[in-house]
Design a protein around this motif. Structure first.
Motif, PDB file in Angstrom:
ATOM      1  N   LEU A  80     -77.663 -55.328 -18.024  1.00 34.94           N
ATOM      2  CA  LEU A  80     -77.636 -53.864 -18.078  1.00 34.94           C
ATOM      3  C   LEU A  80     -77.968 -53.353 -19.477  1.00 34.94           C
ATOM      4  O   LEU A  80     -78.659 -52.339 -19.628  1.00 34.94           O
ATOM      5  N   TYR A  83     -81.772 -53.486 -19.645  1.00 34.36           N
ATOM      6  CA  TYR A  83     -82.532 -52.714 -18.659  1.00 34.36           C
ATOM      7  C   TYR A  83     -82.274 -51.206 -18.779  1.00 34.36           C
ATOM      8  O   TYR A  83     -83.179 -50.401 -18.582  1.00 34.36           O
ATOM      9  N   TYR A  84     -81.027 -50.831 -19.095  1.00 36.03           N
ATOM     10  CA  TYR A  84     -80.675 -49.420 -19.293  1.00 36.03           C
ATOM     11  C   TYR A  84     -80.024 -49.269 -20.665  1.00 36.03           C
ATOM     12  O   TYR A  84     -78.797 -49.201 -20.784  1.00 36.03           O
ATOM     13  N   LYS A 252     -77.796 -41.822  -8.880  1.00 34.19           N
ATOM     14  CA  LYS A 252     -78.393 -41.845 -10.209  1.00 34.19           C
ATOM     15  C   LYS A 252     -77.386 -41.277 -11.203  1.00 34.19           C
ATOM     16  O   LYS A 252     -76.940 -40.141 -11.070  1.00 34.19           O
ATOM     17  N   TYR A 259     -78.282 -45.138 -15.293  1.00 29.35           N
ATOM     18  CA  TYR A 259     -78.638 -46.209 -14.361  1.00 29.35           C
ATOM     19  C   TYR A 259     -78.852 -45.691 -12.939  1.00 29.35           C
ATOM     20  O   TYR A 259     -78.279 -44.683 -12.526  1.00 29.35           O
ATOM     21  N   GLN A 260     -79.699 -46.383 -12.204  1.00 29.40           N
ATOM     22  CA  GLN A 260     -79.899 -46.143 -10.784  1.00 29.40           C
ATOM     23  C   GLN A 260     -79.105 -47.219 -10.031  1.00 29.40           C
ATOM     24  O   GLN A 260     -79.345 -48.409 -10.190  1.00 29.40           O
ATOM     25  N   THR A 261     -78.147 -46.788  -9.222  1.00 26.56           N
ATOM     26  CA  THR A 261     -77.213 -47.718  -8.586  1.00 26.56           C
ATOM     27  C   THR A 261     -77.917 -48.755  -7.727  1.00 26.56           C
ATOM     28  O   THR A 261     -77.519 -49.930  -7.717  1.00 26.56           O
ATOM     29  N   VAL A 264     -79.147 -51.542  -9.957  1.00 26.58           N
ATOM     30  CA  VAL A 264     -78.038 -52.370 -10.433  1.00 26.58           C
ATOM     31  C   VAL A 264     -77.536 -53.264  -9.300  1.00 26.58           C
ATOM     32  O   VAL A 264     -77.257 -54.455  -9.499  1.00 26.58           O
TER      33      VAL A 264
END
Length: 646
Positions: A80, A83-84, A252, A259-261, A264
């Motif tokens: 994470l 990526y975010y 979102k 993050y987009q759930t 993830v």
């Protein structure tokens, strides 16, 4: 003495690396500890043991729990942060409640009554059986359950979870909003009374801690249910992840980390080698395209789970035909007549409008003055029950004027309807009916989750509300749906406007015709024959999807590129514009293969006395956008993979 690198879970910690602390005992990776951070205590997670450093260290104060975070949770955190990108203290706080340092016991975490014994599940329909078999036999990790409203996606979820529990595996089931959690929780509690744990943000800190610890320390399989934050639960022996209404924008995160759930969840499924099921009647165009292009399973369900001869009659009313509005400015004569019929039949009516308040515009008829927020320069919404004007962006409010502040005229007009106006009109038209409003302005005691039993039993005759009433609700007494203004969201200047309109209409249309009784819809629109509205009425997702793919490919929007939204906020418009131009030039000269749109004022240009400008960056490589983030000054915000550009 042992020394450990510790990741800190604190909004105040903005470091890019773990800090080193000492401890007398040996600790495992993932151990949750309480450590000193400046003059306060903070939660942390042990990253690894290291050699004695050359600098002095502070001791770990205590071990918060004897059970460490599962290895896959630590791996998800590591992914994470790349990526975010976001401050690491903020990222880690997603994974555990700060209340872990407390010791007091909490009261029960849910008001959903727990049944004394498991309720037997209804038999699967042929289509549901096929869906379960397809999911079971597929070797894919991610798949889409594209089921129309009323086809029984929840029954498929129950069967999939049941199979996992029988194999001693746990499940995570996500729902988009807290208001829908009680219904989903009740369904799963009836099937698995001793297995369900509910996590959401309305729990007290102590309740959240105790429920979270129940998940962490569980030795038996569990079903964790909640909104997007539940994806970070420390579930052991995970067997399946299910995201219901996966298209919903609530998945979102609208603050760092953005993050987009679903993304993830896909990574979590990959780490655990389990299946992720995305369920929706109206899948996101980007998701549908991604699964199609990768030949991943898309399981279609179109038959009603509850067989019925009842038909749904859909009538349209053109809002430009004012002869249809002789009894009310906003509720057509046709809709009024059908509400009266539903009341006579003992049925329920749902009147839907995706606007809160009493009026959206407050104007002076004499000089043209308009009530706007002094901080945001946006129209203030009038709330008749408090006689106040409120800004739904920054929270500013003031008393409604009796006369125009500019010309002193008393000719103040309130234009454009809100949900509160509808309630007032319906109470006037049907004084004996019980009318209730459900939107984000509703008081706690009147919220959807607090009145779910009365809604389902039909004690409330007329429901008035926004999109929270369009999702997932199965109302046996519902006979009539009235859509007051079907095309409100089509006017938003964003590439997702048509998609959101189609999703909203399809979802709310799905509240009727679920096999319980005859259903009728009265849809009011300025363009009832428009392609998006007609696609929703006829449930023609394929036609809608194909048109959207062509448009997005032509204009370079997802899924044909990745997006990054950069925003600066300054005291004046000129300084915001200058900062935005400086950054745009810096990105342009970086040598990265990106395309820049703007800079330009944000859709909400003024917010809380600050002016906002934004830059939109496109690229076919998401890695390039991550490189752009490294160029951003500290006083900017960024949203990678934004759900919209407003």
């Amino acid at each position: 003495m042992h020394y450990y690198e510790v990741w800190l879970s604190s909004q105040q910690f903005h470091g890019e690396s773990p800090l080193t602390y000492s401890a007398d005992e040996r600790l495992n990776r993932g151990s949750i500890v309480v450590v000193p951070l400046q003059r306060r205590l903070a939660l942390g997670v042990v990253h690894k043991e290291v050699n004695k450093p050359t600098f002095p260290t502070k001791p770990i104060k205590k071990i918060a729990t004897t059970v460490p975070l599962p290895a896959h949770v630590m791996d998800l955190f590591a992914w994470l942060r790349i990526y975010y990108p976001a401050p690491l203290g903020v990222l880690l706080s997603l994974f555990m409640p700060n209340s872990l340092a407390q010791t007091s016991r909490a009261k029960s975490a849910t008001n959903v009554q727990k049944p004394s014994s498991a309720k037997s599940l209804p038999p699967l329909t042929a289509e549901q059986t096929t869906a379960v078999s397809t999911i079971h036999e597929s070797t894919a990790t991610t798949m889409l359950l594209h089921g129309d409203t009323g086809t029984g996606k929840t029954r498929v979820y129950l069967e999939l979870v049941k199979q996992q529990l029988e194999h001693n595996k746990s499940a995570i089931v996500l729902t988009p909003e807290i208001g829908l959690t009680p219904q989903l929780a009740r369904t799963f509690l009836e099937a698995f009374p001793d297995k369900v744990v509910i996590l959401h943000s309305t729990l007290t800190p102590a309740q959240r801690r105790d429920e979270w610890l129940k998940v962490l320390t569980a030795t038996e399989p569990l079903v964790v249910i909640g909104p997007r934050s539940a994806i970070f639960s420390p579930v052991h022996n995970l067997g399946i992840i299910i995201i219901d209404e996966c298209h919903d924008t609530a998945y979102k995160q609208e603050q760092a980390p953005y993050y987009q759930t679903t993304r993830v969840a896909a990574k979590l499924a990959e780490l655990n080698k389990v299946k992720l099921i995305l369920g929706s009647a109206t899948p996101l165009v980007s998701d549908y395209y991604a699964l199609s292009s990768k030949n991943l399973p898309i399981i279609r369900m179109q038959e009603l789970a509850t067989k019925s001869d009842h038909e749904v009659v859909i009538e349209t009313v053109n809002l430009k035909d004012r002869d249809e509005f002789s009894r009310s400015n906003w509720i057509s004569n046709k809709l009024i007549a059908h509400i009266a019929t539903a009341l006579q039949n003992g049925g329920q009516s749902l009147v839907f409008l995706n606007r809160r308040g009493t009026a959206r515009l407050v104007l002076c008829h004499s000089c043209g003055w308009q009530a706007v927020c002094p901080r945001c320069d946006l129209p203030l919404t009038y709330h008749g029950d408090h006689h106040t004007l409120q800004c739904h962006t920054c929270g500013y409010n003031e008393s409604a004027p009796a006369a125009c502040p500019a010309c002193k005229s008393a000719d103040i007009v309130f234009k454009s309807v809100g949900t509160k106006t509808l309630v007032t009109e319906l109470q006037h038209l049907f004084p004996k009916a019980r009318v209730m409003r459900f939107d984000s302005d509703t008081k706690k005691a009147d919220r959807l989750e607090a009145n779910y039993d009365d809604i389902k039993s039909g004690k409330i005759d007329i429901l008035v509300g926004t999109q929270m009433l369009s999702k997932g609700l199965d109302l046996p007494k519902l006979e009539l749906l009235g859509i007051v203004m079907a095309d409100t969201s089509l006017s938003f200047p964003d590439f997702t406007a048509e998609e959101r309109t189609y999703q909203m209409l399809t979802q709310v249309l799905g509240r009727v015709g679920r096999g319980h009784r005859e259903g009728r819809v009265v849809l009011q629109s300025f363009s009832p024959d428009g392609p998006v509205i007609q696609a929703a009425i006829t449930r023609d997702y394929d036609a809608f999807y194909q048109n959207q793919v062509l448009e997005r490919k032509l204009y370079k929007f997802p899924p044909f590129c990745y997006l990054l939204k950069l925003t600066c906020s300054r005291a004046s418009s000129s300084s915001a514009q200058k900062a935005a131009r400086t950054l745009a030039e810096k990105i342009q000269s970086s040598g990265l293969t990106v395309e820049i749109a703007g800079p330009s004022p944000a859709f909400i240009e003024k917010n809380n006395n600050k002016y906002q400008w934004q830059i939109i960056v496109r690229s076919k490589s998401r890695t390039e956008l991550l490189e752009v983030i490294k160029l951003i000054p500290a006083n900017w915000t960024y949203d990678i993979d934004p759900s919209n550009l407003l």
